[in-house]
Design an enzyme around this catalytic site. Structure first.
Site, PDB file in Angstrom:
ATOM      1  N   SER A  54      28.447  30.073  56.275  1.00 30.64           N
ATOM      2  CA  SER A  54      28.097  28.720  55.872  1.00 30.64           C
ATOM      3  C   SER A  54      28.137  27.786  57.083  1.00 30.64           C
ATOM      4  O   SER A  54      27.474  28.039  58.068  1.00 30.64           O
ATOM      5  CB  SER A  54      29.060  28.273  54.758  1.00 30.64           C
ATOM      6  OG  SER A  54      28.646  27.091  54.146  1.00 30.64           O
TER       7      SER A  54
ATOM      8  N   HIS B 175      23.293  30.268  54.082  1.00 32.50           N
ATOM      9  CA  HIS B 175      22.840  29.960  52.726  1.00 32.50           C
ATOM     10  C   HIS B 175      22.422  28.495  52.652  1.00 32.50           C
ATOM     11  O   HIS B 175      22.572  27.735  53.602  1.00 32.50           O
ATOM     12  CB  HIS B 175      23.941  30.274  51.702  1.00 32.50           C
ATOM     13  CG  HIS B 175      25.157  29.404  51.826  1.00 32.50           C
ATOM     14  ND1 HIS B 175      26.225  29.448  50.960  1.00 32.50           N
ATOM     15  CD2 HIS B 175      25.473  28.440  52.719  1.00 32.50           C
ATOM     16  CE1 HIS B 175      27.137  28.573  51.320  1.00 32.50           C
ATOM     17  NE2 HIS B 175      26.710  27.950  52.373  1.00 32.50           N
TER      18      HIS B 175
END
Length: 236
Positions: A82, A105
């Site tokens: 992330s 993501h």
């Protein structure tokens, strides 16, 4: 000089809340301090192990590292997921352990309100996605194009060390000789990050007499707005 950045990517204002509840966290302040304290002439090495966290804190750390005047190196020891997957790209060199992984993501947030409020959040998320893609694309240098990187974000992609190298997101695999390739299987575990809003509420319940500077709900800015804009991924 070597500095360890383990745990949740946090804003400077929220790091103490995570730490009060026993979570490890790091914030832009630690990166600024490391740059200031790094001995003259030495390379600053950041050891990374993080599930991610605040997208804005990650962006700030990326910008700090990219603009600093000293040689910098990131070493992903276990996980850069992330926000951690792009903050480390601000370093001049990025290395990854053969047993480590990167995960990319789409950013996420929580919205309350009418249709207009949700549309505003969608616009914010789209702009945030494109900002993060800038970091990936600059690092990849043509090994992966923007469209491919966008697809990887959209499908929540886990990258082995060799995958990250092939896509241009890291410069080397630790201990790997030139020309050697490694393709270990991806063994990603599912885990979650604590919800900063829930931690604020729990802290208030546990510390009703805390002084104003330790009362998250009495912060100078609207904490609900700050929580909504503090894009956190709560499931990986």
């Amino acid at each position: 000089m070597r500095v360890t950045l383990n745990g949740i990517v946090s804003s400077d204002e929220d790091r103490w809340i995570y730490e009060w509840f026993g979570y490890r966290a790091f914030s832009p302040e630690q990166v600024r301090d490391a740059i200031a304290q790094n001995p003259r002439g030495e390379e600053l090495v950041l050891e990374i192990n993080s599930p991610g966290g605040s997208v804005f804190a990650g962006s700030e750390m990326y910008s700090i590292l990219r603009s600093c005047s000293i040689p910098t190196r990131a070493e992903i020891q276990s996980l850069a997921a992330s926000a951690a997957s792009y903050l480390c790209l601000g370093c001049g060199t990025v290395a990854i352990s053969p047993v480590a992984q990167m995960m990319m993501h789409l950013p996420s947030t929580t919205t309350e309100g009418d249709r207009t409020e949700h549309q505003r959040s969608i616009g914010m998320l789209d702009a945030t996605r494109e900002a993060i893609l800038n970091a990936y694309e600059l690092k990849a240098k043509g090994k992966s194009d923007r469209a491919e990187l966008r697809r990887m974000m959209s499908t929540e992609t886990w990258l082995t060390a060799q995958d990250a190298l092939d896509h241009g997101l890291v410069d080397e695999i630790l201990g790997q000789e030139d020309g050697q390739t490694m393709r270990p299987g991806s063994l990603a575990n599912a885990f979650g990050l604590p919800d900063i809003t829930a931690l604020r509420a729990a802290y208030d319940r546990a510390n009703p007499s805390a002084p104003p500077e330790r009362r998250p709900h009495n912060a100078g800015t609207d904490w609900r707005l700050a929580a909504r804009l503090d894009l956190e991924k709560n499931r990986f």
